[in-house]
Write an enzyme that holds these catalytic residues in place. Structure first.
Site, PDB file in Angstrom:
ATOM      1  N   LYS A  97       0.805  -1.227   0.000  1.00  0.00           N
ATOM      2  CA  LYS A  97       0.000   0.000   0.000  1.00  0.00           C
ATOM      3  C   LYS A  97       0.837   1.277   0.000  1.00  0.00           C
ATOM      4  O   LYS A  97       0.489   2.255  -0.659  1.00  0.00           O
ATOM      5  CB  LYS A  97      -0.953   0.010   1.193  1.00  0.00           C
ATOM      6  CG  LYS A  97      -2.094  -0.985   1.095  1.00  0.00           C
ATOM      7  CD  LYS A  97      -3.039  -0.819   2.277  1.00  0.00           C
ATOM      8  CE  LYS A  97      -4.221  -1.749   2.188  1.00  0.00           C
ATOM      9  NZ  LYS A  97      -5.174  -1.534   3.312  1.00  0.00           N
ATOM     10  N   ASN A 139      -4.922   2.032  -1.734  1.00  0.00           N
ATOM     11  CA  ASN A 139      -5.434   0.665  -1.878  1.00  0.00           C
ATOM     12  C   ASN A 139      -6.260   0.458  -3.142  1.00  0.00           C
ATOM     13  O   ASN A 139      -6.718  -0.641  -3.406  1.00  0.00           O
ATOM     14  CB  ASN A 139      -6.251   0.252  -0.644  1.00  0.00           C
ATOM     15  CG  ASN A 139      -7.587   0.973  -0.547  1.00  0.00           C
ATOM     16  OD1 ASN A 139      -7.838   1.948  -1.255  1.00  0.00           O
ATOM     17  ND2 ASN A 139      -8.446   0.503   0.344  1.00  0.00           N
ATOM     18  N   GLY A 191      -1.815   1.860   9.948  1.00  0.00           N
ATOM     19  CA  GLY A 191      -2.349   2.443   8.720  1.00  0.00           C
ATOM     20  C   GLY A 191      -3.853   2.630   8.753  1.00  0.00           C
ATOM     21  O   GLY A 191      -4.378   3.646   8.287  1.00  0.00           O
ATOM     22  N   ASN A 219      -2.624   4.429  21.977  1.00  0.00           N
ATOM     23  CA  ASN A 219      -1.776   3.340  21.526  1.00  0.00           C
ATOM     24  C   ASN A 219      -0.864   2.942  22.675  1.00  0.00           C
ATOM     25  O   ASN A 219      -0.483   3.781  23.491  1.00  0.00           O
ATOM     26  CB  ASN A 219      -0.936   3.771  20.311  1.00  0.00           C
ATOM     27  CG  ASN A 219      -0.341   2.585  19.583  1.00  0.00           C
ATOM     28  OD1 ASN A 219      -1.070   1.767  19.029  1.00  0.00           O
ATOM     29  ND2 ASN A 219       0.977   2.473  19.588  1.00  0.00           N
ATOM     30  N   TYR A 240     -13.095  -8.305  11.499  1.00  0.00           N
ATOM     31  CA  TYR A 240     -14.301  -8.997  11.025  1.00  0.00           C
ATOM     32  C   TYR A 240     -14.212 -10.515  11.135  1.00  0.00           C
ATOM     33  O   TYR A 240     -15.102 -11.240  10.679  1.00  0.00           O
ATOM     34  CB  TYR A 240     -14.682  -8.576   9.600  1.00  0.00           C
ATOM     35  CG  TYR A 240     -13.667  -8.840   8.522  1.00  0.00           C
ATOM     36  CD1 TYR A 240     -13.632 -10.059   7.852  1.00  0.00           C
ATOM     37  CD2 TYR A 240     -12.762  -7.859   8.145  1.00  0.00           C
ATOM     38  CE1 TYR A 240     -12.717 -10.297   6.844  1.00  0.00           C
ATOM     39  CE2 TYR A 240     -11.846  -8.076   7.140  1.00  0.00           C
ATOM     40  CZ  TYR A 240     -11.823  -9.298   6.490  1.00  0.00           C
ATOM     41  OH  TYR A 240     -10.903  -9.523   5.493  1.00  0.00           O
ATOM     42  N   GLY A 300     -16.456  -4.882  11.264  1.00  0.00           N
ATOM     43  CA  GLY A 300     -15.430  -4.753  10.233  1.00  0.00           C
ATOM     44  C   GLY A 300     -15.863  -5.236   8.867  1.00  0.00           C
ATOM     45  O   GLY A 300     -15.351  -4.763   7.846  1.00  0.00           O
TER      46      GLY A 300
END
Length: 277
Positions: free
Chosen positions: A68, A88, A131, A152, A219, A240
């Site tokens: 990507k 993408n 990302g 994070n 997902y 997701g």
């Protein structure tokens, strides 16, 4: 003889992707003669493959890991791809190969479908600084969210993402989540925590406002422990898979000239394929 219009997914590896199933469903239901293939291309061959994409018979492509960031350098990226630092989706505009990042559109449109009016909020909390996190933060900024807390475990990574944007993005230490959750009307998990085979995401959903929405980019499984806890509280949720389906819409439109819809039938098709996972 007229060549059938076709696009592809370029990745390494890429065989696990559900993208062909999604695009072939749309081609079939819309009556479009076209194709969508998987191209497993190693990093050392990616540049040459992309530069000769049309020679390989493709009018565009999706790009997945680990390509990507490199795709951004080999194409003419739009503002979204530049801001996120990754592309993408590739397509030809005349002789020019352009790129965008449809993760932003996928995230926003999925939330619109699952939690209408969600963007009337002031504060959001985003977990993770990879990302996908950059795409989510950019989308929230586009929608005018005034304050975005970015948490994070490594605070420096959250700071690096915050530094990319001229907006009120606040790096937040993981241990400070309890102080932020009561103010966050939207919680977004962009980490792999909660994914099958990964540790659970330990966040106290009970601290969120009663009218908050919760989104999880994972997902597999479809209902992560985070989403299950949110639904148990009666909160609006977005999984997701919805984002995966909505992010595919723009690429199909660019390649085949028709904007497809994310239908219950399509979702059921992908859910059935995910079930063995």
């Amino acid at each position: 003889m007229t060549r059938i219009k076709a696009a592809c997914l370029i990745g390494w590896p890429a065989a696990h992707s559900r993208s062909p199933m999604i695009h072939h469903y749309w081609l079939r239901t819309l009556g479009i003669e076209g194709g969508y293939a998987i191209e497993s291309v190693p990093p050392e061959g990616f540049g040459e493959f992309v530069l000769h994409l049309s020679t390989h018979g493709y009018l565009g492509a999706n790009v997945t890991i680990p390509h990507k960031e490199r795709a951004l350098l080999l194409t003419e990226p739009d503002a979204r791809a530049r801001a996120v630092g990754a592309a993408n989706t590739l397509w030809y505009d005349g002789e020019t190969l352009r790129s965008t990042n449809t993760d932003i559109e996928g995230f926003l449109n999925n939330l619109d479908a699952c939690a209408p009016g969600w963007d009337g909020i002031d504060e959001a909390l985003v977990l993770g600084a990879g990302g996908s996190s950059r795409a989510v933060v950019f989308g929230l900024i586009e929608r005018g969210i005034k304050r975005i807390h970015l948490a994070n475990r490594t605070l420096d990574r959250a700071q690096a993402v915050a530094d990319q944007f001229n907006a009120d993005v606040v790096p937040t230490a993981w241990q400070d989540l309890a102080a932020v959750l009561p103010r966050a009307k939207l919680l977004v998990n962009t980490t792999s925590l909660g994914m099958k085979g990964q540790p659970a995401l330990e966040v106290d959903i009970g601290l969120l406002p009663t009218d908050a929405a919760v989104a999880d980019l994972v997902y597999v499984p479809l209902e992560t422990p985070l989403l299950a806890a949110a639904r148990a509280r009666g909160l609006a949720t977005a999984d997701g898979l919805g984002m995966l389906l909505h992010q595919a819409v723009r690429g199909f439109e660019l390649w085949f000239g028709t904007r497809p819809s994310v239908t219950p039938e399509l979702r059921a098709l992908i859910e059935a394929d995910l079930a063995p996972a």
